[in-house]
Enzyme design. Structure first.
Site, PDB file in Angstrom:
ATOM      1  N   CYS A   2     -13.732   2.036  48.386  1.00  0.00           N
ATOM      2  CA  CYS A   2     -12.412   2.442  49.094  1.00  0.00           C
ATOM      3  C   CYS A   2     -11.360   2.404  48.330  1.00  0.00           C
ATOM      4  CB  CYS A   2     -12.293   1.374  50.128  1.00  0.00           C
ATOM      5  SG  CYS A   2     -13.516   1.023  51.308  1.00  0.00           S
ATOM      6  N   ARG A  27     -12.685   8.255  46.931  1.00  0.00           N
ATOM      7  CA  ARG A  27     -13.287   6.928  46.956  1.00  0.00           C
ATOM      8  C   ARG A  27     -13.802   6.727  48.143  1.00  0.00           C
ATOM      9  NH1 ARG A  27     -11.849   3.927  42.212  1.00  0.00           N
ATOM     10  NH2 ARG A  27     -12.462   1.895  43.342  1.00  0.00           N
ATOM     11  N   TRP A  74     -14.426   4.009  52.757  1.00  0.00           N
ATOM     12  CA  TRP A  74     -15.990   4.010  52.623  1.00  0.00           C
ATOM     13  C   TRP A  74     -16.557   3.103  53.598  1.00  0.00           C
ATOM     14  CZ3 TRP A  74     -20.333   2.218  50.937  1.00  0.00           C
ATOM     15  CH2 TRP A  74     -21.505   3.180  51.035  1.00  0.00           C
ATOM     16  N   ASN A  98     -11.199  -3.654  49.297  1.00  0.00           N
ATOM     17  CA  ASN A  98     -12.421  -2.657  48.673  1.00  0.00           C
ATOM     18  C   ASN A  98     -13.627  -3.657  48.360  1.00  0.00           C
ATOM     19  OD1 ASN A  98     -14.156  -0.919  47.551  1.00  0.00           O
ATOM     20  ND2 ASN A  98     -12.917  -0.832  45.392  1.00  0.00           N
ATOM     21  N   GLY A  99     -14.636  -3.348  49.039  1.00  0.00           N
ATOM     22  CA  GLY A  99     -15.902  -4.283  48.596  1.00  0.00           C
ATOM     23  C   GLY A  99     -16.386  -4.964  49.801  1.00  0.00           C
ATOM     24  N   GLU A 479     -31.813  16.702  39.472  1.00  0.00           N
ATOM     25  CA  GLU A 479     -30.403  16.835  39.546  1.00  0.00           C
ATOM     26  C   GLU A 479     -29.994  17.833  40.305  1.00  0.00           C
ATOM     27  OE1 GLU A 479     -26.454  16.301  39.118  1.00  0.00           O
ATOM     28  OE2 GLU A 479     -28.141  15.149  38.970  1.00  0.00           O
ATOM     29  N   LYS A 483     -28.219  17.418  43.865  1.00  0.00           N
ATOM     30  CA  LYS A 483     -26.941  18.461  44.325  1.00  0.00           C
ATOM     31  C   LYS A 483     -27.200  19.063  45.677  1.00  0.00           C
ATOM     32  CE  LYS A 483     -24.192  17.198  41.019  1.00  0.00           C
ATOM     33  NZ  LYS A 483     -24.884  16.123  41.336  1.00  0.00           N
ATOM     34  N   GLU A 486     -26.984  16.549  48.470  1.00  0.00           N
ATOM     35  CA  GLU A 486     -25.790  15.786  48.572  1.00  0.00           C
ATOM     36  C   GLU A 486     -24.769  16.640  49.368  1.00  0.00           C
ATOM     37  OE1 GLU A 486     -24.374  13.053  45.023  1.00  0.00           O
ATOM     38  OE2 GLU A 486     -24.734  15.209  44.272  1.00  0.00           O
ATOM     39  N   HIS A 502     -50.547  17.176  42.462  1.00  0.00           N
ATOM     40  CA  HIS A 502     -51.130  15.876  42.886  1.00  0.00           C
ATOM     41  C   HIS A 502     -50.396  15.384  44.173  1.00  0.00           C
ATOM     42  CE1 HIS A 502     -53.191  15.234  39.074  1.00  0.00           C
ATOM     43  NE2 HIS A 502     -51.893  15.516  38.726  1.00  0.00           N
ATOM     44  N   LYS A 602     -17.086   8.871  45.829  1.00  0.00           N
ATOM     45  CA  LYS A 602     -17.233   9.111  44.364  1.00  0.00           C
ATOM     46  C   LYS A 602     -17.615   7.806  43.345  1.00  0.00           C
ATOM     47  CE  LYS A 602     -16.650  12.038  40.994  1.00  0.00           C
ATOM     48  NZ  LYS A 602     -17.513  13.068  40.925  1.00  0.00           N
TER      49      LYS A 602
END
Length: 607
Positions: A2, A27, A74, A98-99, A479, A483, A486, A502, A602
């Protein structure tokens, strides 16, 4: 996670709070709110969803007051709605947080028995009621803050507004970052330097466990034992200009196209172009003696670490272990004394990575941090900071931070290889020269933007997408899949190409795009056989390769994207760019929120 901002100002602060929150929206963006003191009373405006909703609300219902706090959320505890939006308030205090307060259930039950009525599902509300019960008992707000912190378990940053006290903000930091800004008869509070850049460049960062009493002219800081503490005031490098998108539709697209420039900026910090020598702060004196390198990171940064593992083991001939930060310290790994523990993070505030750093410190490791925020907690706690020079990255899905991380890790590899005598001067010079060519080659790759945009239409129709790569291309496949997941919400997986048979090969049919990262290196022949296997099952192969590779496999591939022929050492950096562009354009086709994808933030400052 946050974002927090607070201001003791001289004029109405609501517009400044909104402006600061715009800088912090990366954030978290589940909800947002501000609170100010109006004639000594706490007044709030809160809104569910993006900050634009709050901005519109404040324009319809203006809020006066020269002292205030703001928050962009968030969600952790409680669904993202207006009721659960911060600031949370009683008649005495308003709180932004925040937390996570880990013992909030226990505190809530205790406070309910004392007559407190809870209106939200959040853990934050217990802080407001805890402070209120103490202040109602006649305890001064400053002393109440110190006492309340002793009751809280967890990792958090707090900003507190007190009714009737236009001259006061209270703040605390345990595990989550918080900075105090110094102005001319004004004081500020923020989650990071970016939030306060338009207000002041003079900042003091709270140490872990610190709390502060902020007035219009000073901040009295106390450590976790309530002893007065001095924290240095530093000049931040950030300017007050609001970061814009330029001519780009989204921040992510802008940041992808900034990569030639920021890669060049990062190279200039480590490579002497005349001598082709790599210079690293402090590290060379111990690089020849380290028994092992342990790389710790999360998400995209973990993929950068995976590439570094290939480089360090193959070129520098040093043993490397890599682990996800959220798992590492729970294994209780025994680390050889004198080893190098390397932590990679864009923000330098990732909670899991910070916890792993402190574990490595206990294990007597040399601590190096690859970070994009040189004023972050991780940077301050590391022995050596290897800074990327990506500049502020606003898009939640990391792009330029990742490629600049790879540049730093490549430089570390060359320095380590030379220190250990694993390569000679000639080979080191050739590899350094290959690195210095990356900015120009990256610009060439970006010329494929329109072609990739056309390709995105067919990929956007897929339900599942596979990415394949071998060696250092395997992390780029991971990656690329990350992406796409996301920002487009399409299910995608990255695999080592040899592992396809496999299990994952069972997924391949004519509806599954198979994106193959395949520079024509020593492993190309092996990858080529895996491409043949995918084509035989009807897979729609999208081949990323150079001219030599395309001459070999282009005819059996559905689509090819030709990249410059480069030394295999730098190929992972360049092959990252087309997978970023593909994810971006697919997301645009699907109409998702590219810069602020659902459920993400982020900087992940909670475990």
């Amino acid at each position: 996670m946050c974002g927090i901002i607070g201001i003791i100002g001289k004029a109405d602060v609501a517009p400044l709070l909104i402006s600061g929150l715009k800088r912090l929206e990366y954030r978290g963006y589940d909800s947002a709110g501000i609170a100010t003191l109006v004639n000594g009373h706490i007044e709030r405006r809160r809104a569910e969803g993006k900050l634009a909703n709050l901005d519109q609300l404040v324009q319809r219902e203006p809020l006066s007051g020269t002292t205030g706090i703001g928050h962009t959320r968030w969600a952790t505890h409680g669904v993202p709605n207006e009721t659960n939006a911060h600031p949370h308030a009683t008649h005495r205090v308003a709180v932004v947080h925040n937390g996570i307060i880990e013992n909030f259930d226990e505190l809530r039950e205790e406070l309910r028995k004392k007559g407190c009525n809870f209106e939200t599902d959040t853990d934050t509300e217990v802080v407001a009621h805890l402070l209120t019960t103490m202040i109602d008992q006649g305890i001064a707000p400053e002393q109440a803050m110190g006492k309340a912190l002793k009751r809280l378990d967890g990792a958090f940053a707090l900003g507190v507004l007190v009714s009737g006290r236009n001259d006061l903000l209270l703040a605390a930091r345990r595990g989550c970052p918080l900075a105090i800004g110094y102005g001319d008869g004004e004081m500020y509070l923020g989650s990071d330097a970016l939030a306060l850049a338009s207000l002041t460049r003079r900042l003091a960062y709270l140490d872990d466990g610190d709390w502060a009493v902020i007035t219009p002219t000073e901040a009295k800081i106390y450590d976790e034992d309530d002893r007065p503490a001095q924290r240095p005031i530093r000049e931040t490098a950030y300017s007050g200009a609001m970061i814009g998108k330029g001519n780009h539709r989204h921040f992510m697209h802008k940041e992808i196209h900034e990569q030639p420039a920021v890669i060049g900026d990062t190279l200039r910090a480590f490579v002497n172009p005349a001598t082709r020598e790599v210079g690293l702060p402090k590290l060379p004196a111990m690089l020849d003696r380290i028994p092992k390198v342990t790389i710790i990171a999360c998400g995209t940064s973990f993929h950068a670490g995976m590439v570094a593992k290939y480089w360090l083991e193959q070129i520098a001939r040093v043993p490397v272990e890599i682990d996800i930060a959220s798992e590492f310290r729970y294994r209780g790994a025994d680390m050889p004394p004198g080893g190098l523990a390397l932590f990679i993070s864009q923000s330098g505030e990732t909670a899991d990575t910070l916890a792993a750093l402190r574990y490595a410190r206990q294990q007597k490791q040399h601590i190096a941090a690859v970070v994009n925020m040189p004023e972050s907690t991780m940077a301050r706690e590391a022995d050596v900071v290897l800074a990327t020079h990506a500049g502020p990255e606003i898009g939640v899905a990391s792009t330029k931070a990742f490629t600049t991380q790879l540049i730093v890790l490549a430089c570390l590899t060359l320095a380590t290889a030379r220190a250990r005598g694993a390569i000679d001067v000639k080979r080191a010079g050739a590899l350094a020269h290959a690195l210095t060519e990356v900015p120009a080659r990256a610009a060439e790759v970006l010329a494929h933007d329109e072609n990739i945009q056309k390709l995105a239409q067919s990929v956007a129709e897929a339900r599942d997408v596979l990415y394949l790569g071998r060696g250092a291309s395997f992390p780029i496949a991971l990656e690329g899949a990350l992406k796409l997941k996301e920002i487009s919400y399409i299910h995608a997986d990255g695999y080592a190409a040899g592992e396809m048979k496999h299990g994952p090969i069972a997924l391949i049919d004519e509806d599954v795009p198979v994106i193959v990262v395949a520079p024509s290196d020593a492993l190309f022949d092996k990858t080529a056989s895996n491409v043949q296997e995918a084509v035989a099952r009807g897979g729609k192969v999208i081949l990323l390769s150079d001219k030599a590779g395309i001459d070999r496999l282009g005819k059996i591939s559905r689509t090819v994207i030709e990249l410059p022929a480069v030394d295999p050492f730098v190929a992972p950096i360049l092959y990252t760019i087309p997978v970023q562009l593909l994810a971006y354009h697919v997301a645009v086709v699907k109409g998702t929120d590219v810069d602020q994808p659902r459920n993400l933030a982020k900087s992940v400052t909670v475990e």
